[in-house]
Write a protein that holds these residues in place. Sequence first.
Motif, short mmCIF file in Angstrom:
data_model
loop_
_atom_site.label_atom_id
_atom_site.label_comp_id
_atom_site.label_asym_id
_atom_site.label_seq_id
_atom_site.Cartn_x
_atom_site.Cartn_y
_atom_site.Cartn_z
N THR A 4 0.77 -1.29 -0.03
CA THR A 4 -0.19 0.07 -0.08
C THR A 4 0.88 1.29 0.23
O THR A 4 0.44 2.15 -0.73
CB THR A 4 -1.00 -0.02 1.20
OG1 THR A 4 -1.67 -1.01 1.17
CG2 THR A 4 -1.71 1.11 1.19
N ILE A 5 1.95 1.26 0.75
CA ILE A 5 2.71 2.46 0.77
C ILE A 5 3.72 2.45 -0.27
O ILE A 5 4.35 1.29 -0.75
CB ILE A 5 3.50 2.30 2.22
CG1 ILE A 5 2.64 2.44 3.39
CG2 ILE A 5 4.63 3.50 2.03
CD1 ILE A 5 3.52 2.45 4.68
N ILE A 6 3.91 3.58 -1.03
CA ILE A 6 4.78 3.70 -1.94
C ILE A 6 6.09 4.13 -1.61
O ILE A 6 6.29 5.24 -1.29
CB ILE A 6 4.30 4.53 -3.46
CG1 ILE A 6 2.87 4.03 -3.58
CG2 ILE A 6 5.39 4.60 -4.42
CD1 ILE A 6 2.30 5.07 -4.69
N GLY A 7 7.09 3.28 -1.44
CA GLY A 7 8.25 3.75 -0.75
C GLY A 7 9.29 2.33 -0.45
O GLY A 7 9.08 1.48 -1.30
N THR A 8 10.29 2.57 0.14
CA THR A 8 11.20 1.62 0.50
C THR A 8 10.89 0.95 1.65
O THR A 8 10.16 1.26 2.65
CB THR A 8 12.63 2.15 0.68
OG1 THR A 8 12.45 3.28 1.76
CG2 THR A 8 12.94 2.85 -0.62
N SER A 9 11.59 -0.29 1.98
CA SER A 9 11.56 -0.92 3.28
C SER A 9 12.39 -0.59 4.25
O SER A 9 13.54 0.04 3.89
CB SER A 9 11.81 -2.51 2.95
OG SER A 9 13.38 -2.69 2.26
N LEU A 10 12.10 -0.85 5.50
CA LEU A 10 12.83 -0.22 6.54
C LEU A 10 12.82 -1.51 7.69
O LEU A 10 12.10 -1.44 8.72
CB LEU A 10 12.39 1.04 7.19
CG LEU A 10 13.19 1.60 8.22
CD1 LEU A 10 14.55 1.98 7.71
CD2 LEU A 10 12.28 2.80 8.77
N ALA A 293 7.54 0.04 3.86
CA ALA A 293 6.53 -0.21 2.77
C ALA A 293 6.31 -1.46 2.57
O ALA A 293 5.01 -2.05 2.23
CB ALA A 293 6.98 0.31 1.42
N GLU A 294 7.09 -2.62 3.31
CA GLU A 294 6.93 -3.97 2.79
C GLU A 294 5.91 -4.31 3.75
O GLU A 294 5.03 -5.28 3.42
CB GLU A 294 8.25 -4.51 3.11
CG GLU A 294 8.03 -6.09 2.61
CD GLU A 294 9.48 -7.00 2.79
OE1 GLU A 294 9.50 -8.13 2.94
OE2 GLU A 294 10.53 -6.16 2.98
N THR A 295 5.87 -4.21 4.88
CA THR A 295 4.94 -4.45 6.02
C THR A 295 3.71 -3.61 6.40
O THR A 295 2.90 -4.02 7.00
CB THR A 295 5.58 -4.37 7.28
OG1 THR A 295 6.08 -3.54 7.91
CG2 THR A 295 6.55 -5.78 7.21
N GLY A 296 3.91 -2.31 5.98
CA GLY A 296 2.80 -1.26 5.94
C GLY A 296 3.00 -0.58 7.51
O GLY A 296 1.93 0.00 7.98
N ARG A 297 4.06 -0.83 8.06
CA ARG A 297 3.87 -0.34 9.54
C ARG A 297 4.51 1.10 9.43
O ARG A 297 5.37 1.40 8.83
CB ARG A 297 5.15 -1.40 10.28
CG ARG A 297 4.59 -2.70 10.82
CD ARG A 297 5.78 -3.62 11.05
NE ARG A 297 5.21 -4.89 11.63
CZ ARG A 297 6.11 -5.77 12.12
NH1 ARG A 297 7.03 -5.68 12.56
NH2 ARG A 297 5.29 -7.05 12.61
N ILE A 298 3.97 1.72 10.47
CA ILE A 298 4.17 3.05 10.62
C ILE A 298 4.52 3.38 12.00
O ILE A 298 3.78 3.12 13.03
CB ILE A 298 2.87 4.12 10.02
CG1 ILE A 298 2.59 3.67 8.55
CG2 ILE A 298 3.46 5.68 10.12
CD1 ILE A 298 1.44 4.66 8.02
N ALA A 299 5.57 4.29 12.08
CA ALA A 299 5.93 4.63 13.76
C ALA A 299 5.68 6.06 13.72
O ALA A 299 6.31 6.89 12.71
CB ALA A 299 7.37 4.18 14.21
N ILE A 300 5.05 6.63 14.45
CA ILE A 300 4.69 8.13 14.32
C ILE A 300 5.25 8.68 15.85
O ILE A 300 5.21 8.28 17.01
CB ILE A 300 2.98 8.50 14.82
CG1 ILE A 300 2.34 7.57 13.49
CG2 ILE A 300 2.75 9.94 14.69
CD1 ILE A 300 0.90 7.41 13.84
N TYR A 301 6.16 9.91 15.56
CA TYR A 301 6.76 10.44 16.46
C TYR A 301 6.09 11.99 16.78
O TYR A 301 5.64 12.62 15.63
CB TYR A 301 8.37 11.11 16.01
CG TYR A 301 9.08 9.77 16.19
CD1 TYR A 301 10.19 9.75 17.19
CD2 TYR A 301 8.95 8.72 15.10
CE1 TYR A 301 11.14 8.52 16.98
CE2 TYR A 301 9.68 7.68 15.32
CZ TYR A 301 10.59 7.54 16.12
OH TYR A 301 11.46 6.15 16.22
#
Length: 330
Positions: A4-10, A293-301
């Motif tokens: 879903t996220i258009i970006g890179t893996s982290l 992006a691979e897992t769709g996980r987001i950490a919000i600071y």
Amino acid sequence: MRETIIGTSLPNLLWENKPEGLHEVVWRYSKNPIIGWNPTPSGARAFNSAVLAYKGAFVGIFRIDHKNSRPLLHYGSSEDAINWKLEPEDINWVDDNGKPAPTSYAYDPRLVKIEDTYYTTWCDDFPGPSIGLGMTRDFKTFTRLENAIMPFNRNGVLFPRKIKGLYVMLSRPSDSGHTPFGDIILSYSHDLTFWGKHRHVMASGGKNWWQATKIGAGPVPIETREGWLLLYHGVTTTCNGFVYSMGAALLDLDDPSKVLYRTRDYILTPEKQYETVGFVPNVVFPCATLLDAETGRIAIYYGAADTYTAIAFTQVDELIAHIKSNSEVF
């Protein structure tokens, strides 16, 4: 798997699974806050700050309110995005010729990579609140650019790529004080110097009391296949002052002035002691995200009570589904 996220893996993204039985789409880090009082010898508080992944580790631009009450920006680095080494001296801004270009105050930064350059936006002093803009390529030399937008304005947030060949920035026109109003607008630029084509994006008010007074863009918008995912803060006025909560919206990918969906209810509001008690009580103020992006996980600071730095988590598919099913666009 369709990401879903258009970006890179982290793969080294900090993550905690949602606590068992919790129904909310955003949940707090169990070890919050990650930065507390007196983070540097001259600094009283570090909050409302911006971080990103860099060369296998993490860097950040931190708002530190000094013990003389002046906020300035400091560089920070971390191996795990939790334990931060904050430079004791504020950033030594220079102009294009390498000459000193200091700020007398600077606060609430956002940090974004566009192509091969890292840009910082912040609330500046030209004179009075305006959108400051700077860049670096190595986090050693920090060059101050022309202020993006005239006073009075706050919450300048750049998109992470050009749209139809133009840089795009969100901001919140305001006044010289603790503004009792504010909508989110959008501006375009060919060169990051001259800004125009201003468009109204989102209004405060509506039927939702938590964002009735004013709103402002939070972290850099996240590009997804469903649209630009925007986290933002919404403010209400109570008998005891402002209360800052967090909401979310989806903006059109090609025309981000168009709001597709917008949360009716807040997704995070001050509840924990570090959010309700501090230098400015009852504040949840998101400024940055780290994402995989691979897992769709987001950490919000986010900044808590204008005192602490804290982290919350969400999963992009769950959050987007929540935005769509609980949307109220006005």
